[in-house]
Enzyme design. Structure first.
Site, PDB file in Angstrom:
ATOM      1  N   HIS A   3       0.840  -1.209   0.000  1.00 16.66           N
ATOM      2  CA  HIS A   3       0.000   0.000   0.000  1.00 16.66           C
ATOM      3  C   HIS A   3       0.873   1.257   0.000  1.00 16.66           C
ATOM      4  CE1 HIS A   3      -2.759  -2.948   2.170  1.00 16.66           C
ATOM      5  NE2 HIS A   3      -3.438  -2.628   1.098  1.00 16.66           N
ATOM      6  N   ASP A   7      -3.644  -7.731  -7.387  1.00 18.68           N
ATOM      7  CA  ASP A   7      -5.059  -8.049  -7.626  1.00 18.68           C
ATOM      8  C   ASP A   7      -5.326  -7.801  -9.112  1.00 18.68           C
ATOM      9  OD1 ASP A   7      -6.189  -8.456  -4.700  1.00 18.68           O
ATOM     10  OD2 ASP A   7      -4.785  -6.795  -4.654  1.00 18.68           O
ATOM     11  N   SER A  43      -2.596  -8.089   3.153  1.00 13.33           N
ATOM     12  CA  SER A  43      -3.095  -7.893   4.526  1.00 13.33           C
ATOM     13  C   SER A  43      -3.423  -9.224   5.184  1.00 13.33           C
ATOM     14  CB  SER A  43      -4.347  -7.020   4.511  1.00 13.33           C
ATOM     15  OG  SER A  43      -4.075  -5.813   3.856  1.00 13.33           O
ATOM     16  N   ARG A  44      -3.811 -10.218   4.357  1.00 11.20           N
ATOM     17  CA  ARG A  44      -4.204 -11.506   4.932  1.00 11.20           C
ATOM     18  C   ARG A  44      -2.989 -12.348   5.346  1.00 11.20           C
ATOM     19  NH1 ARG A  44      -8.369 -10.690   0.915  1.00 11.20           N
ATOM     20  NH2 ARG A  44     -10.481 -10.936   1.740  1.00 11.20           N
TER      21      ARG A  44
HETATM   22  N1  LIG Z   1       1.843  -6.600  -2.489  1.00 13.08           N
HETATM   23  C1  LIG Z   1       1.232  -5.595  -3.122  1.00 13.08           C
HETATM   24  N2  LIG Z   1       1.882  -4.900  -4.072  1.00 13.08           N
HETATM   25  C2  LIG Z   1       1.255  -3.893  -4.749  1.00 13.08           C
HETATM   26  N3  LIG Z   1      -0.004  -3.497  -4.508  1.00 13.08           N
HETATM   27  C3  LIG Z   1      -0.688  -4.162  -3.575  1.00 13.08           C
HETATM   28  C4  LIG Z   1      -0.115  -5.236  -2.830  1.00 13.08           C
HETATM   29  N4  LIG Z   1      -1.038  -5.699  -1.951  1.00 13.08           N
HETATM   30  C5  LIG Z   1      -2.136  -4.958  -2.150  1.00 13.08           C
HETATM   31  N5  LIG Z   1      -1.944  -4.041  -3.121  1.00 13.08           N
HETATM   32  C6  LIG Z   1      -2.928  -3.115  -3.672  1.00 13.08           C
HETATM   33  O1  LIG Z   1      -3.431  -2.270  -2.660  1.00 13.08           O
HETATM   34  C7  LIG Z   1      -4.795  -1.949  -2.961  1.00 13.08           C
HETATM   35  C8  LIG Z   1      -5.619  -2.265  -1.749  1.00 13.08           C
HETATM   36  O2  LIG Z   1      -5.585  -3.672  -1.524  1.00 13.08           O
HETATM   37  P1  LIG Z   1      -6.095  -4.354  -0.206  1.00 13.08           P
HETATM   38  O3  LIG Z   1      -6.366  -3.323   0.806  1.00 13.08           O
HETATM   39  O4  LIG Z   1      -7.132  -5.350  -0.528  1.00 13.08           O
HETATM   40  O5  LIG Z   1      -4.779  -5.084   0.310  1.00 13.08           O
HETATM   41  P2  LIG Z   1      -4.357  -6.561   0.226  1.00 13.08           P
HETATM   42  O6  LIG Z   1      -3.051  -6.685   0.869  1.00 13.08           O
HETATM   43  O7  LIG Z   1      -4.553  -6.998  -1.184  1.00 13.08           O
HETATM   44  O8  LIG Z   1      -5.341  -7.272   1.169  1.00 13.08           O
HETATM   45  P3  LIG Z   1      -6.001  -8.657   0.994  1.00 13.08           P
HETATM   46  O9  LIG Z   1      -5.547  -9.302  -0.274  1.00 13.08           O
HETATM   47  O10 LIG Z   1      -5.609  -9.409   2.184  1.00 13.08           O
HETATM   48  O11 LIG Z   1      -7.436  -8.245   0.938  1.00 13.08           O
HETATM   49  C9  LIG Z   1      -5.175  -2.784  -4.172  1.00 13.08           C
HETATM   50  O12 LIG Z   1      -5.048  -1.978  -5.340  1.00 13.08           O
HETATM   51  C10 LIG Z   1      -4.144  -3.865  -4.152  1.00 13.08           C
HETATM   52  O13 LIG Z   1      -3.908  -4.447  -5.420  1.00 13.08           O
HETATM   53  C1  LIG Z   2     -10.322  -1.724  -4.457  1.00 13.18           C
HETATM   54  C2  LIG Z   2     -10.853  -2.054  -3.067  1.00 13.18           C
HETATM   55  C3  LIG Z   2     -10.357  -1.027  -2.063  1.00 13.18           C
HETATM   56  C4  LIG Z   2     -12.370  -1.942  -3.123  1.00 13.18           C
HETATM   57  O1  LIG Z   2     -12.941  -2.270  -1.886  1.00 13.18           O
HETATM   58  C5  LIG Z   2     -10.465  -3.484  -2.630  1.00 13.18           C
HETATM   59  O2  LIG Z   2     -10.990  -4.420  -3.507  1.00 13.18           O
HETATM   60  C6  LIG Z   2      -8.994  -3.654  -2.445  1.00 13.18           C
HETATM   61  O3  LIG Z   2      -8.521  -3.259  -1.387  1.00 13.18           O
HETATM   62  O4  LIG Z   2      -8.299  -4.181  -3.339  1.00 13.18           O
HETATM   63  N1  BAL Z   3      -7.489  -7.348  -2.232  1.00 10.66           N
HETATM   64  C1  BAL Z   3      -8.755  -7.541  -2.875  1.00 10.66           C
HETATM   65  C2  BAL Z   3      -9.891  -7.307  -1.970  1.00 10.66           C
HETATM   66  C3  BAL Z   3     -10.501  -8.529  -1.399  1.00 10.66           C
HETATM   67  O1  BAL Z   3      -9.827  -9.545  -1.207  1.00 10.66           O
HETATM   68  O2  BAL Z   3     -11.697  -8.496  -1.123  1.00 10.66           O
END
Ligand SMILES: Nc1ncnc2c1ncn2[C@@H]1O[C@H](COP(=O)(O)OP(=O)(O)OP(=O)(O)O)[C@@H](O)[C@H]1O
Ligand SMILES: CC(C)(CO)[C@@H](O)C(=O)[O-]
Ligand code: BAL
Length: 335
Positions: free
Chosen positions: A39, A156, A192-193
């Site tokens: 993030h 994602d 985050s997971r």
């Molecule tokens: N490792 C990463 N590198 C680059 N961007 C990331 C990464 N992890 C998350 N993002 C991006 O941050 C934004 C918010 O994602 P999100 O808050 O769902 O985090 P996450 O770590 O993907 O959480 P989770 O997959 O556990 O839900 C999305 O655009 C996601 O693609």
């Molecule tokens: C784009 C988003 C914030 C929408 O809830 C979510 O899918 C995520 O964190 O990737």
């Molecule tokens: N990182 C994508 C949001 C979700 O898992 O719901």
């Protein structure tokens, strides 16, 4: 040096009242909180894009509409104080962290964005309704924050492709900027997971990125002899001439080079990744594969075995213990 604090905005009205200097660009990075360095990279990219005069808004909202399993929603980590500090350190001006009632004042919305067929594949098949819920909240957050550009992570990948599609198909008039996946030094994509993984589970989870890297390396290994084959003038003709001269060894070498030229293909790429995942499925803490797919980045349809060129994304999803993880890697076939 401690970063300037970000402004915490709780309501749509507060976000609406956020002013920016005339001509300053606004960028948004949408998140579900529990922020990590992936993030932070998104936020830093947004800051760099709009410059010091521009404005960076981070949204933190765990969107119930995109969760299928209630347990997944309930246990999703919520760490707002730490998120504010991380966002400030990465260069955010404001964090918009609304309540569910603020985003959906009348309860679940009656009218939603429908992701269509592209939203029913892979992640969409495993999490029915997920992408409709995701696009609906992304549309709302774009309307509420009115940015010039919005930043999304490639981790994602299907989400990113769908957001691009929505913005183009429905004329949202915002730039969508992709940020490459940030990984731990051992390869695990930040997520985050990940915080739910115990030490043994984390070790097994490394198979996701190792599988993707194995596929990338298989492709590179096939492409190296292919490149040298192309440097051999005459290719097949030369093999025939050498056989005629009785130089059997040289002919065999030439034929191997020709074979290598045709061996670059989706099946080999998938097989390299699958082998790593199969091994991880046998661990005492096993990886349970959901899907492994080599897809077209434009629409996430499966790439047929006959295709030997073009851009591709190798995407994987698996469960380790109670945690479901996804990862992907962009590949260029036949390069
Ligand atoms: N490792 C990463 N590198 C680059 N961007 C990331 C990464 N992890 C998350 N993002 C991006 O941050 C934004 C918010 O994602 P999100 O808050 O769902 O985090 P996450 O770590 O993907 O959480 P989770 O997959 O556990 O839900 C999305 O655009 C996601 O693609
Ligand atoms: C784009 C988003 C914030 C929408 O809830 C979510 O899918 C995520 O964190 O990737
Ligand atoms: N990182 C994508 C949001 C979700 O898992 O719901």
């Amino acid at each position: 040096m401690t970063a300037a604090p970000t402004t915490l905005l709780r309501t749509a009205a507060e976000l609406d009242a956020l002013t920016r200097p005339a001509g300053a660009r606004r960028a948004v990075a949408m998140t579900m909180g529990a922020l990590h360095d992936g993030h932070a990279t998104l936020i830093r990219a947004a800051r760099k894009a709009v410059g010091p005069e521009g404005q960076v808004v981070v949204t933190v909202f765990v969107n119930p509409l995109q969760f299928g399993e209630a347990a997944d929603l309930d246990r999703y980590p919520r760490t707002l104080d730490a998120d504010l500090a991380l966002a400030a350190g990465a260069g955010a001006d404001a964090v918009f962290a609304p309540s569910v009632d603020e985003v959906y004042p009348g309860g679940d919305p009656q009218v939603r964005i429908v992701a269509g067929p592209m939203g029913e594949r892979l992640e969409g098949a495993s999490r029915p309704g997920h992408f409709d819920g995701m696009l609906t909240v992304v549309a709302k957050l774009l309307h509420l924050s009115r940015p010039d550009a919005a930043f999304f992570g490639q981790k994602d990948g299907q989400q990113l492709a769908l957001v691009r599609r929505m913005v183009r198909d429905l004329n949202f008039g915002v730039d969508i900027v992709a940020v490459p996946t940030v990984r731990d030094p051992d390869g695990l994509a930040l997520s985050s997971r990940n915080r739910f993984l115990g030490a043994d589970e984390r070790r097994t989870a490394l198979a996701l990125s190792r599988a993707l890297f194995a596929a990338r390396d298989r492709l590179a290994a096939q492409q190296a002899p292919r490149a040298s084959a192309e440097a051999v003038p005459g290719g097949d003709d030369r093999a025939a001439r050498l056989t005629g001269l009785g130089e059997a060894r040289a002919a065999a070498d030439s034929q191997a080079v020709t074979a290598a030229r045709t061996a670059v293909g989706p099946a080999a790429v998938r097989a390299a990744a699958q082998a790593v995942l199969d091994e991880a499925a046998e661990e005492s803490v096993p990886l349970v594969l959901d899907y492994l797919a080599l897809v077209d980045p434009a629409d996430f349809t499966e790439i047929p075995d006959g295709r030997e060129g073009g851009e591709a994304v190798l995407a994987v999803a698996a469960r380790v213990g109670a945690t479901r993880l996804i990862d992907n890697i962009p590949l260029t076939l036949g390069a």
